[in-house]
Write a protein that holds these residues in place. Structure first.
Motif, short mmCIF file in Angstrom:
data_model
loop_
_atom_site.label_atom_id
_atom_site.label_comp_id
_atom_site.label_asym_id
_atom_site.label_seq_id
_atom_site.Cartn_x
_atom_site.Cartn_y
_atom_site.Cartn_z
N TRP A 32 0.83 -1.20 0.00
CA TRP A 32 0.00 0.00 0.00
C TRP A 32 0.86 1.25 0.00
CZ3 TRP A 32 -0.41 -3.47 4.22
CH2 TRP A 32 0.28 -3.08 5.37
N VAL A 33 0.28 2.34 -0.50
CA VAL A 33 0.97 3.63 -0.56
C VAL A 33 0.66 4.44 0.70
CG1 VAL A 33 1.24 5.78 -1.87
CG2 VAL A 33 0.93 3.61 -3.08
N HIS A 34 -0.62 4.65 0.98
CA HIS A 34 -1.07 5.37 2.17
C HIS A 34 -2.28 4.64 2.74
CE1 HIS A 34 1.52 8.80 1.39
NE2 HIS A 34 1.09 8.80 0.14
N CYS A 46 -6.20 0.65 2.22
CA CYS A 46 -5.21 1.39 1.44
C CYS A 46 -5.90 2.41 0.53
CB CYS A 46 -4.35 0.43 0.64
SG CYS A 46 -5.24 -0.75 -0.40
N CYS A 47 -5.17 3.46 0.19
CA CYS A 47 -5.69 4.58 -0.60
C CYS A 47 -5.84 4.23 -2.07
CB CYS A 47 -4.79 5.79 -0.43
SG CYS A 47 -3.19 5.62 -1.26
N ASP A 48 -6.39 5.16 -2.83
CA ASP A 48 -6.60 4.93 -4.26
C ASP A 48 -5.31 4.96 -5.07
OD1 ASP A 48 -9.26 4.59 -3.81
OD2 ASP A 48 -9.90 6.47 -4.72
N SER A 49 -4.21 5.39 -4.49
CA SER A 49 -2.91 5.30 -5.17
C SER A 49 -2.27 3.94 -4.97
CB SER A 49 -1.96 6.39 -4.64
OG SER A 49 -2.46 7.66 -4.97
N SER A 50 -2.86 3.12 -4.13
CA SER A 50 -2.37 1.77 -3.87
C SER A 50 -2.98 0.80 -4.88
CB SER A 50 -2.76 1.34 -2.45
OG SER A 50 -2.20 2.20 -1.49
N ARG A 53 -6.77 -0.42 -3.66
CA ARG A 53 -7.77 0.61 -3.33
C ARG A 53 -8.83 0.12 -2.34
NH1 ARG A 53 -8.56 2.83 -9.50
NH2 ARG A 53 -6.41 3.50 -9.74
#
Length: 86
Positions: A32-34, A46-50, A53
């Motif tokens: 995951w990113v954030h 996890c965020c949509d940049s992961s 999502r």
């Protein structure tokens, strides 16, 4: 104008998985990113940049409207229904 969904939040909700995204960890992944936390039930996703999502997927499944950043030093909230910061 304020977001009506903020009034639906549960006071003192705690993160379900403080160490990371619940679904990613169940898959054995940590890509995951954030992280984002649901302010209705405490789900951490996890965020949509992961890649997966999971925070948005949780909203689509549960209709819980507001999340907050679960990143150190960040203090913002997002309402999926109103599509804006609150």
């Amino acid at each position: 104008m304020g977001c009506q969904h903020v009034s639906e939040l549960i006071e003192g909700v705690r993160p379900g998985t403080p160490e990371g995204c619940a679904e990613c960890m169940a898959l054995g992944e940590r890509g995951w990113v954030h992280l984002r936390m649901c302010l209705t039930c405490g789900h951490v996703g996890c965020c949509d940049s992961s890649p997966h999502r999971h925070a948005t997927a949780h909203y689509r499944h549960s209709n819980h409207p507001v999340i907050r950043s679960f990143e150190p030093g960040e203090d913002w909230r997002w309402c999926y229904v109103d599509d804006r910061l609150v």
